[in-house]
Design a protein around this motif. Structure first.
Motif, PDB file in Angstrom:
ATOM      1  N   ALA A  16       0.830  -1.203   0.000  1.00 40.71           N
ATOM      2  CA  ALA A  16       0.000   0.000   0.000  1.00 40.71           C
ATOM      3  C   ALA A  16       0.867   1.256   0.000  1.00 40.71           C
ATOM      4  N   THR A  17       1.980   1.210   0.712  1.00 43.69           N
ATOM      5  CA  THR A  17       2.876   2.360   0.771  1.00 43.69           C
ATOM      6  C   THR A  17       3.503   2.632  -0.601  1.00 43.69           C
ATOM      7  N   VAL A  18       3.957   1.595  -1.275  1.00 43.47           N
ATOM      8  CA  VAL A  18       4.661   1.740  -2.552  1.00 43.47           C
ATOM      9  C   VAL A  18       3.699   1.922  -3.727  1.00 43.47           C
ATOM     10  N   CYS A  19       2.609   1.158  -3.745  1.00 43.43           N
ATOM     11  CA  CYS A  19       1.700   1.153  -4.893  1.00 43.43           C
ATOM     12  C   CYS A  19       0.508   2.081  -4.724  1.00 43.43           C
ATOM     13  N   GLY A  20       0.296   2.582  -3.521  1.00 42.14           N
ATOM     14  CA  GLY A  20      -0.817   3.477  -3.299  1.00 42.14           C
ATOM     15  C   GLY A  20      -2.120   2.765  -2.996  1.00 42.14           C
ATOM     16  N   VAL A  26      -3.624 -10.094  -7.698  1.00 41.79           N
ATOM     17  CA  VAL A  26      -3.516 -11.289  -8.535  1.00 41.79           C
ATOM     18  C   VAL A  26      -2.272 -11.091  -9.395  1.00 41.79           C
ATOM     19  N   LYS A  27      -1.270 -11.941  -9.183  1.00 40.02           N
ATOM     20  CA  LYS A  27       0.004 -11.833  -9.906  1.00 40.02           C
ATOM     21  C   LYS A  27       0.530 -13.225 -10.216  1.00 40.02           C
ATOM     22  N   ARG A  28       1.538 -13.270 -11.082  1.00 39.72           N
ATOM     23  CA  ARG A  28       2.163 -14.546 -11.429  1.00 39.72           C
ATOM     24  C   ARG A  28       3.293 -14.856 -10.448  1.00 39.72           C
ATOM     25  N   LEU A  29       3.297 -16.080  -9.933  1.00 39.20           N
ATOM     26  CA  LEU A  29       4.325 -16.529  -9.005  1.00 39.20           C
ATOM     27  C   LEU A  29       5.597 -16.844  -9.782  1.00 39.20           C
ATOM     28  N   ILE A  30       6.662 -16.124  -9.451  1.00 35.99           N
ATOM     29  CA  ILE A  30       7.942 -16.281 -10.139  1.00 35.99           C
ATOM     30  C   ILE A  30       8.994 -16.905  -9.226  1.00 35.99           C
ATOM     31  N   GLY A  31       9.066 -16.448  -7.993  1.00 36.22           N
ATOM     32  CA  GLY A  31      10.120 -16.907  -7.094  1.00 36.22           C
ATOM     33  C   GLY A  31       9.605 -17.679  -5.904  1.00 36.22           C
ATOM     34  N   LEU A  32      10.204 -18.843  -5.674  1.00 34.82           N
ATOM     35  CA  LEU A  32       9.883 -19.702  -4.537  1.00 34.82           C
ATOM     36  C   LEU A  32      10.900 -19.489  -3.425  1.00 34.82           C
ATOM     37  N   PRO A  33      10.597 -19.937  -2.202  1.00 27.74           N
ATOM     38  CA  PRO A  33      11.558 -19.764  -1.105  1.00 27.74           C
ATOM     39  C   PRO A  33      12.949 -20.283  -1.481  1.00 27.74           C
ATOM     40  N   GLY A  34      13.952 -19.455  -1.224  1.00 29.27           N
ATOM     41  CA  GLY A  34      15.339 -19.820  -1.502  1.00 29.27           C
ATOM     42  C   GLY A  34      15.830 -19.428  -2.886  1.00 29.27           C
ATOM     43  N   ASP A  35      14.933 -19.005  -3.766  1.00 29.88           N
ATOM     44  CA  ASP A  35      15.324 -18.633  -5.131  1.00 29.88           C
ATOM     45  C   ASP A  35      16.075 -17.308  -5.178  1.00 29.88           C
ATOM     46  N   SER A  36      16.890 -17.174  -6.214  1.00 33.02           N
ATOM     47  CA  SER A  36      17.543 -15.920  -6.556  1.00 33.02           C
ATOM     48  C   SER A  36      16.936 -15.463  -7.882  1.00 33.02           C
ATOM     49  N   LEU A  87       5.365 -11.284  -9.987  1.00 31.64           N
ATOM     50  CA  LEU A  87       5.473 -10.269 -11.028  1.00 31.64           C
ATOM     51  C   LEU A  87       4.161 -10.223 -11.812  1.00 31.64           C
ATOM     52  N   GLY A  88       3.833  -9.040 -12.305  1.00 30.62           N
ATOM     53  CA  GLY A  88       2.688  -8.902 -13.190  1.00 30.62           C
ATOM     54  C   GLY A  88       3.115  -9.204 -14.614  1.00 30.62           C
ATOM     55  N   ASP A  89       2.216  -9.753 -15.416  1.00 28.93           N
ATOM     56  CA  ASP A  89       2.544 -10.050 -16.820  1.00 28.93           C
ATOM     57  C   ASP A  89       2.706  -8.776 -17.637  1.00 28.93           C
ATOM     58  N   ASN A  90       2.045  -7.707 -17.249  1.00 24.42           N
ATOM     59  CA  ASN A  90       2.191  -6.418 -17.911  1.00 24.42           C
ATOM     60  C   ASN A  90       3.304  -5.665 -17.179  1.00 24.42           C
ATOM     61  N   ARG A  91       4.525  -6.093 -17.412  1.00 25.00           N
ATOM     62  CA  ARG A  91       5.674  -5.637 -16.625  1.00 25.00           C
ATOM     63  C   ARG A  91       5.869  -4.129 -16.565  1.00 25.00           C
ATOM     64  N   GLY A  92       5.564  -3.452 -17.640  1.00 21.66           N
ATOM     65  CA  GLY A  92       5.784  -2.007 -17.664  1.00 21.66           C
ATOM     66  C   GLY A  92       4.815  -1.228 -16.804  1.00 21.66           C
ATOM     67  N   ASP A  93       3.718  -1.857 -16.431  1.00 24.71           N
ATOM     68  CA  ASP A  93       2.685  -1.147 -15.673  1.00 24.71           C
ATOM     69  C   ASP A  93       2.274  -1.976 -14.459  1.00 24.71           C
ATOM     70  N   SER A  94       3.217  -2.688 -13.877  1.00 24.54           N
ATOM     71  CA  SER A  94       2.902  -3.570 -12.759  1.00 24.54           C
ATOM     72  C   SER A  94       3.660  -3.159 -11.509  1.00 24.54           C
ATOM     73  N   CYS A  95       2.916  -2.943 -10.451  1.00 25.72           N
ATOM     74  CA  CYS A  95       3.536  -2.739  -9.149  1.00 25.72           C
ATOM     75  C   CYS A  95       3.576  -4.120  -8.515  1.00 25.72           C
ATOM     76  N   ASP A  96       4.774  -4.672  -8.373  1.00 26.63           N
ATOM     77  CA  ASP A  96       4.909  -6.073  -7.965  1.00 26.63           C
ATOM     78  C   ASP A  96       6.082  -6.252  -7.002  1.00 26.63           C
TER      79      ASP A  96
END
Length: 125
Positions: A16-20, A26-36, A87-96
């Motif tokens: 809320a602080t960063v994205c307003g 609803v976003k796509r799961l990219i990183g799991l625990p321990g991932d870089s 991450l959002g699939d619309n990367r240029g307009d995604s607060c993620d």
């Protein structure tokens, strides 16, 4: 949760602080625990040293990301234990997660089971 799934989750206070706005995302799961996770200078995502295949990200959206969010380029994020990186699939307009960080497992609601907007992308998973 599995990488690549679209997941519904409660946001963190930082979201809320960063994205307003906060609430439910609803976003796509990219990183799991321990991932870089790394975003290279062309806007491609790398997980644990391997480039992620992302057929769901339109080339125009990736280019938009490169110009809209240059501070993410070349950055690396580590996903802590019991946390997830989205991450959002619309990367240029995604607060993620690139902006507000990881999400704790307790905030996950479940995976999305249908897409209804836009109508030409109507699907049931």
């Amino acid at each position: 949760p599995k990488r690549g799934q679209i997941v519904v989750f409660h946001t963190t206070p930082r979201t809320a602080t960063v994205c307003g706005e906060g609430g439910t995302y609803v976003k796509r799961l990219i990183g799991l625990p321990g991932d870089s996770i790394r975003e290279d200078v062309r806007g491609f995502i790398w997980v644990n040293g391997k480039r992620l295949k992302e057929p769901y990200v339109d080339a125009a959206r990736r280019k938009q990301d490169v110009s809209a969010n240059p501070s993410y380029l070349g950055r690396t994020w580590h996903v802590p234990k019991s946390q997830y990186f989205f991450l959002g699939d619309n990367r240029g307009d995604s607060c993620d997660s690139r902006a507000w960080g990881t999400v704790p497992r307790r905030n996950l609601i479940g995976r999305a089971i249908a897409t209804y907007w836009p109508p030409n992308r109507l699907t049931v998973r």
